[in-house]
Design a protein around this motif. Structure first.
Motif, PDB file in Angstrom:
ATOM      1  N   VAL A   1     -10.785  -0.736   5.488  1.00 37.74           N
ATOM      2  CA  VAL A   1      -9.815   0.340   5.267  1.00 37.74           C
ATOM      3  C   VAL A   1     -10.301   1.634   5.899  1.00 37.74           C
ATOM      4  O   VAL A   1     -11.504   1.846   6.061  1.00 37.74           O
ATOM      5  CB  VAL A   1      -9.539   0.557   3.763  1.00 37.74           C
ATOM      6  CG1 VAL A   1      -8.911  -0.668   3.154  1.00 37.74           C
ATOM      7  CG2 VAL A   1     -10.791   0.950   3.024  1.00 37.74           C
TER       8      VAL A   1
ATOM      9  N   VAL B   1      -6.721  -1.801   7.596  1.00 38.77           N
ATOM     10  CA  VAL B   1      -5.678  -1.009   6.948  1.00 38.77           C
ATOM     11  C   VAL B   1      -5.982   0.467   7.193  1.00 38.77           C
ATOM     12  O   VAL B   1      -7.066   0.939   6.864  1.00 38.77           O
ATOM     13  CB  VAL B   1      -5.623  -1.284   5.431  1.00 38.77           C
ATOM     14  CG1 VAL B   1      -4.536  -0.454   4.769  1.00 38.77           C
ATOM     15  CG2 VAL B   1      -5.411  -2.760   5.158  1.00 38.77           C
ATOM     16  N   THR B   2      -5.030   1.178   7.778  1.00 36.86           N
ATOM     17  CA  THR B   2      -5.173   2.615   8.010  1.00 36.86           C
ATOM     18  C   THR B   2      -4.032   3.321   7.288  1.00 36.86           C
ATOM     19  O   THR B   2      -2.869   3.022   7.528  1.00 36.86           O
ATOM     20  CB  THR B   2      -5.117   2.947   9.514  1.00 36.86           C
ATOM     21  OG1 THR B   2      -6.147   2.220  10.178  1.00 36.86           O
ATOM     22  CG2 THR B   2      -5.312   4.429   9.747  1.00 36.86           C
TER      23      THR B   2
ATOM     24  N   VAL C   1       0.843  -1.203   0.000  1.00 35.12           N
ATOM     25  CA  VAL C   1       0.000   0.000   0.000  1.00 35.12           C
ATOM     26  C   VAL C   1       0.874   1.246   0.000  1.00 35.12           C
ATOM     27  O   VAL C   1       0.617   2.211  -0.730  1.00 35.12           O
ATOM     28  CB  VAL C   1      -0.963  -0.010   1.218  1.00 35.12           C
ATOM     29  CG1 VAL C   1      -1.629   1.339   1.411  1.00 35.12           C
ATOM     30  CG2 VAL C   1      -2.012  -1.100   1.054  1.00 35.12           C
TER      31      VAL C   1
ATOM     32  N   VAL D   1      -1.250  -1.659   9.446  1.00 38.37           N
ATOM     33  CA  VAL D   1      -2.105  -2.799   9.117  1.00 38.37           C
ATOM     34  C   VAL D   1      -2.158  -3.729  10.323  1.00 38.37           C
ATOM     35  O   VAL D   1      -1.127  -4.052  10.910  1.00 38.37           O
ATOM     36  CB  VAL D   1      -1.574  -3.568   7.883  1.00 38.37           C
ATOM     37  CG1 VAL D   1      -2.450  -4.769   7.580  1.00 38.37           C
ATOM     38  CG2 VAL D   1      -1.502  -2.650   6.680  1.00 38.37           C
TER      39      VAL D   1
ATOM     40  N   LYS E   1     -10.693   5.596  -1.228  1.00 40.66           N
ATOM     41  CA  LYS E   1     -10.918   4.470  -0.325  1.00 40.66           C
ATOM     42  C   LYS E   1     -11.069   3.159  -1.102  1.00 40.66           C
ATOM     43  O   LYS E   1     -10.557   2.120  -0.694  1.00 40.66           O
ATOM     44  CB  LYS E   1     -12.159   4.751   0.525  1.00 40.66           C
ATOM     45  CG  LYS E   1     -12.204   4.014   1.813  1.00 40.66           C
ATOM     46  CD  LYS E   1     -13.321   4.547   2.687  1.00 40.66           C
ATOM     47  CE  LYS E   1     -13.219   3.956   4.065  1.00 40.66           C
ATOM     48  NZ  LYS E   1     -14.230   4.469   4.974  1.00 40.66           N
TER      49      LYS E   1
ATOM     50  N   LEU F   1      -7.716   1.973  -2.271  1.00 36.20           N
ATOM     51  CA  LEU F   1      -6.961   1.479  -1.130  1.00 36.20           C
ATOM     52  C   LEU F   1      -7.406   0.064  -0.769  1.00 36.20           C
ATOM     53  O   LEU F   1      -6.583  -0.829  -0.575  1.00 36.20           O
ATOM     54  CB  LEU F   1      -7.134   2.419   0.070  1.00 36.20           C
ATOM     55  CG  LEU F   1      -6.467   2.023   1.378  1.00 36.20           C
ATOM     56  CD1 LEU F   1      -4.957   1.942   1.227  1.00 36.20           C
ATOM     57  CD2 LEU F   1      -6.843   3.005   2.476  1.00 36.20           C
ATOM     58  N   ARG F   2      -8.716  -0.147  -0.732  1.00 36.14           N
ATOM     59  CA  ARG F   2      -9.243  -1.479  -0.426  1.00 36.14           C
ATOM     60  C   ARG F   2      -8.815  -2.485  -1.498  1.00 36.14           C
ATOM     61  O   ARG F   2      -8.398  -3.599  -1.194  1.00 36.14           O
ATOM     62  CB  ARG F   2     -10.762  -1.442  -0.316  1.00 36.14           C
ATOM     63  CG  ARG F   2     -11.385  -2.791   0.019  1.00 36.14           C
ATOM     64  CD  ARG F   2     -12.909  -2.774  -0.026  1.00 36.14           C
ATOM     65  NE  ARG F   2     -13.501  -1.661   0.671  1.00 36.14           N
ATOM     66  CZ  ARG F   2     -13.679  -1.587   1.993  1.00 36.14           C
ATOM     67  NH1 ARG F   2     -13.276  -2.576   2.753  1.00 36.14           N
ATOM     68  NH2 ARG F   2     -14.237  -0.538   2.533  1.00 36.14           N
TER      69      ARG F   2
ATOM     70  N   ALA G   1      -5.144  -3.486  -1.116  1.00 42.93           N
ATOM     71  CA  ALA G   1      -4.945  -4.411   0.012  1.00 42.93           C
ATOM     72  C   ALA G   1      -5.509  -5.794  -0.314  1.00 42.93           C
ATOM     73  O   ALA G   1      -4.885  -6.814   0.001  1.00 42.93           O
ATOM     74  CB  ALA G   1      -5.606  -3.849   1.260  1.00 42.93           C
TER      75      ALA G   1
END
Length: 195
Positions: free
Chosen positions: A182, A146-147, A124, A137, A158, A161-162, A165
């Motif tokens: 996320v 996951v931040t 990421v 994570v 978002k 990002l998802r 991951a």
């Protein structure tokens, strides 16, 4: 090795044994049995009891429902029920170790949750060109959190990002399906204030 043997090896590596709880229960029951045996032998030999004679102990148990104060008896019963429920839970619930089994291998492969978290965080971070430590994570037994914290002025979608991951997670072909959650944290400006 057969498939059954591999499954057993993976189960042993991903689930924790209940050895400590079993040993504690065994030691407690053994100590009570030894003490009861010593008291019975002393009673038969006509000697004074060390703690409580067998007859007095049985009489105490028979009189317990009428014992005063009743609150103490109820509290003792509640504690006994709680201990019993904890022991039942330990006996029936699977204790999970922080590890995941990989399904797509012909051999038994078990991966630590920390390794999975580190690799997802690194992927990421590289995909979104984030600073080191900007992605955190956490891997649990059923989900992955996951931040990501973007730099000021940088935006992260978002959904992307998802997807990033999930794609990295799919590469591991884990035997359990993990849900990816996320979160995008607010960026920190140069003075350290959250924007």
């Amino acid at each position: 090795m057969s498939n059954t043997v591999l499954q057993r090896v993976v189960r042993r590596e991903t689930h924790s044994p209940r050895t400590v709880a079993a040993v504690l229960v065994l030691v407690t029951v053994s100590a009570a049995a030894v003490l009861a045996g010593i008291e019975i032998v002393r009673d038969v030999a006509g000697r004074d009891p060390m703690l409580l004679s067998p007859g007095a102990g049985l009489q105490w148990l028979a009189d317990l429902p009428q014992a005063q104060p009743a609150g103490a008896v109820i509290a003792g019963g509640v504690i006994a029920v709680a201990v019993g429920l904890i022991l039942i839970w330990l006996a029936l619930a699977p204790g999970r170790r922080p590890k995941q089994a990989m399904a797509g291998c012909s051999t038994a492969v078990v991966c630590d949750n920390g390794v999975i978290a580190s690799s997802i965080a690194e992927q990421v971070r590289r995909t979104f060109d984030l600073a080191r430590g900007a992605v955190v994570v956490g891997v649990g037994s059923r989900s992955i959190d996951v931040t990501a914290r973007p730099e000021p002025g940088q935006s992260i979608e978002k959904a992307r990002l998802r997807r990033t991951a999930e794609e990295e997670l799919a590469r591991y072909d884990l035997s359990r399906t993990l849900t990816v959650h996320v979160r995008i944290a607010k960026p920190i400006d140069e003075e350290g204030d959250v924007r």
